[in-house]
Design an enzyme around this catalytic site. Structure first.
Site, mmCIF file in Angstrom:
data_model
loop_
_atom_site.group_PDB
_atom_site.id
_atom_site.type_symbol
_atom_site.label_atom_id
_atom_site.label_comp_id
_atom_site.label_asym_id
_atom_site.label_seq_id
_atom_site.Cartn_x
_atom_site.Cartn_y
_atom_site.Cartn_z
ATOM 1 N N ASN A 13 3.732 -7.484 -8.135
ATOM 2 C CA ASN A 13 3.265 -5.359 -9.471
ATOM 3 C C ASN A 13 4.337 -5.233 -9.471
ATOM 4 O O ASN A 13 5.184 -4.888 -8.935
ATOM 5 C CB ASN A 13 2.354 -4.909 -8.141
ATOM 6 N N TRP A 14 4.727 -5.315 -11.009
ATOM 7 C CA TRP A 14 5.612 -4.565 -11.553
ATOM 8 C C TRP A 14 5.882 -3.141 -12.088
ATOM 9 O O TRP A 14 6.604 -2.324 -12.227
ATOM 10 C CB TRP A 14 6.751 -5.580 -12.614
ATOM 11 N N LYS A 15 4.403 -2.962 -12.098
ATOM 12 C CA LYS A 15 4.639 -1.352 -11.921
ATOM 13 C C LYS A 15 4.385 -0.806 -13.492
ATOM 14 O O LYS A 15 5.071 -2.225 -14.415
ATOM 15 C CB LYS A 15 4.631 -0.574 -10.870
ATOM 16 N N HIS A 99 -5.439 -0.044 -7.965
ATOM 17 C CA HIS A 99 -4.646 0.805 -7.085
ATOM 18 C C HIS A 99 -4.726 1.949 -6.401
ATOM 19 O O HIS A 99 -4.935 2.436 -7.630
ATOM 20 C CB HIS A 99 -3.385 -0.350 -7.949
ATOM 21 N N GLU A 101 -2.387 3.375 -6.896
ATOM 22 C CA GLU A 101 -1.174 4.823 -7.753
ATOM 23 C C GLU A 101 -2.753 5.157 -9.054
ATOM 24 O O GLU A 101 -2.173 6.106 -9.626
ATOM 25 C CB GLU A 101 -0.102 4.102 -7.731
ATOM 26 N N GLU A 171 -3.142 -2.505 0.443
ATOM 27 C CA GLU A 171 -2.627 -2.145 0.886
ATOM 28 C C GLU A 171 -1.994 -0.170 1.186
ATOM 29 O O GLU A 171 -3.254 0.536 0.513
ATOM 30 C CB GLU A 171 -2.350 -1.111 -0.476
ATOM 31 N N GLY A 177 5.647 1.791 -1.576
ATOM 32 C CA GLY A 177 7.350 2.244 -1.583
ATOM 33 C C GLY A 177 7.229 3.759 -0.944
ATOM 34 O O GLY A 177 8.910 3.997 -1.338
ATOM 35 N N SER A 217 5.189 -2.305 0.826
ATOM 36 C CA SER A 217 7.218 -2.789 1.422
ATOM 37 C C SER A 217 7.118 -3.635 2.366
ATOM 38 O O SER A 217 7.613 -3.787 3.191
ATOM 39 C CB SER A 217 7.458 -1.166 2.536
ATOM 40 N N GLY A 238 6.193 -4.869 -4.804
ATOM 41 C CA GLY A 238 5.470 -3.652 -5.579
ATOM 42 C C GLY A 238 7.503 -3.729 -6.355
ATOM 43 O O GLY A 238 7.780 -4.964 -6.362
HETATM 44 P P1 13P Z 1 6.004 -1.220 -2.716
HETATM 45 O O1 13P Z 1 6.154 -3.321 -2.375
HETATM 46 O O2 13P Z 1 7.396 -1.138 -4.043
HETATM 47 O O3 13P Z 1 5.584 -0.853 -1.464
HETATM 48 O O4 13P Z 1 4.518 -1.247 -3.432
HETATM 49 C C1 13P Z 1 3.985 -2.152 -2.927
HETATM 50 C C2 13P Z 1 2.689 -2.547 -4.288
HETATM 51 O O5 13P Z 1 2.085 -0.876 -4.835
HETATM 52 C C3 13P Z 1 1.848 -3.168 -4.443
HETATM 53 O O6 13P Z 1 0.936 -3.151 -5.363
#
Ligand code: 13P
Length: 275
Positions: A13-15, A99, A101, A171, A177, A217, A238
């Site tokens: 997930n590149w966000k 998600h 976020e 998640e 993150g 993570s 991420g």
């Molecule tokens: P991280 O791997 O950066 O913790 O992010 C996880 C995530 O939100 C994937 O959708």
């Protein structure tokens, strides 16, 4: 992982990362390492505008492209929205829905997530549905209840046939993150809980074919241990998916151990034992 019943999925997930030029550079770096990973479905969920170029860049590889969100509407006066149909036409196969976020920053409710899941399925996309508890919910020890509610709402209108295209990503919000991964036991336990919720709604046979991913993570160091849990069928990654070397190392961590084909030692014959 349980490869007998369901596919293993490693999804990035590149966000809000990578321009079109950076996407191209990433694809070249990844293709340079990559033999075709047949042991898992490899997915990159990229920003909307990168979808067509990512699809082009990964043509002839086994990397599928996904989006990170989708509108619950088909068309109409919804400024800024992108429909599932548009994503499909642009070449996306997957879409992340719900998600944390988006739930937290953009006020997405369980109900809206359910509508988006339905929109994705109607257009022929595979939704990667994110569920997970906040730190506060964890401390109040209501993780299982919270996840049950999220899974049920997301799948409210999903038929047993459409369930085949659904992927669920657990998640924990406090792990995203932060560098604080859930312990293997904890991630495994929640994965099993999610499958129990699925089993109650759809029966054992349908439930066992759904891939349940862990995200939060996940990296090249902890992936193998997490993937060893029977109900962790892959990862939603991420930060570690932004670097081709790190992402590939996670894909490698999902590779089955080579079969040991050295012949077993010859059994000793009883007369040898007496010698
Ligand atoms: P991280 O791997 O950066 O913790 O992010 C996880 C995530 O939100 C994937 O959708």
């Amino acid at each position: 992982m349980n490869r007998r019943y369901r596919k293993t999925v490693i999804a990035g997930n590149w966000k809000l990362h990578k321009t079109i030029a950076e996407t191209k550079a990433f694809s070249e770096a990844l293709k340079a390492k990559m033999e075709r990973p047949r042991w898992c479905e490899t997915v990159l969920c990229v920003p909307y505008v990168n979808i067509p170029s990512a699809v082009r860049a990964f043509r002839d590889t086994r990397v599928a492209i996904g989006a990170q969100d989708v509108s619950c509407e088909k068309e109409g006066p919804y400024t800024g929205e992108v429909s599932a149909e548009m994503l499909k036409e642009a070449g996306a196969k997957y879409v992340i829905v719900g998600h944390s976020e988006r739930r937290r920053r953009y006020g997405e409710t369980d109900l809206l997530v359910g509508r988006k899941v339905q929109a994705a399925l109607d257009a022929g996309l595979s939704p990667i549905i994110c569920v997970g508890e906040t730190l506060d919910e964890r401390e109040k020890e209501i993780t299982a209840e919270r996840i049950t509610v999220q899974v049920k709402a997301a799948l409210a209108d999903v038929s047993v046939t459409a369930l085949r295209r659904v992927i669920i990503a657990y998640e924990p919000v406090w792990a995203i993150g932060t560098g604080h991964t859930a312990s293997v036991e904890y991630a495994g336990e929640i994965g099993t809980h999610i499958r129990t919720v699925l089993r109650r709604k759809y029966g054992a046979r349908a439930a066992r074919s759904v891939s349940i991913l862990y995200g939060g993570s996940m990296n090249e160091e902890n992936a193998a241990a997490l993937l060893a849990c029977p109900d962790v069928d892959g990862g939603l990654i991420g930060v570690a998916s932004l670097d081709a070397d790190r992402f590939w190392a996670i894909v490698e961590a999902a590779r089955p151990a080579p079969v040991d084909d050295t012949p077993p030692p010859k059994p000793r014959l009883s007369h040898e034992e007496n010698e």
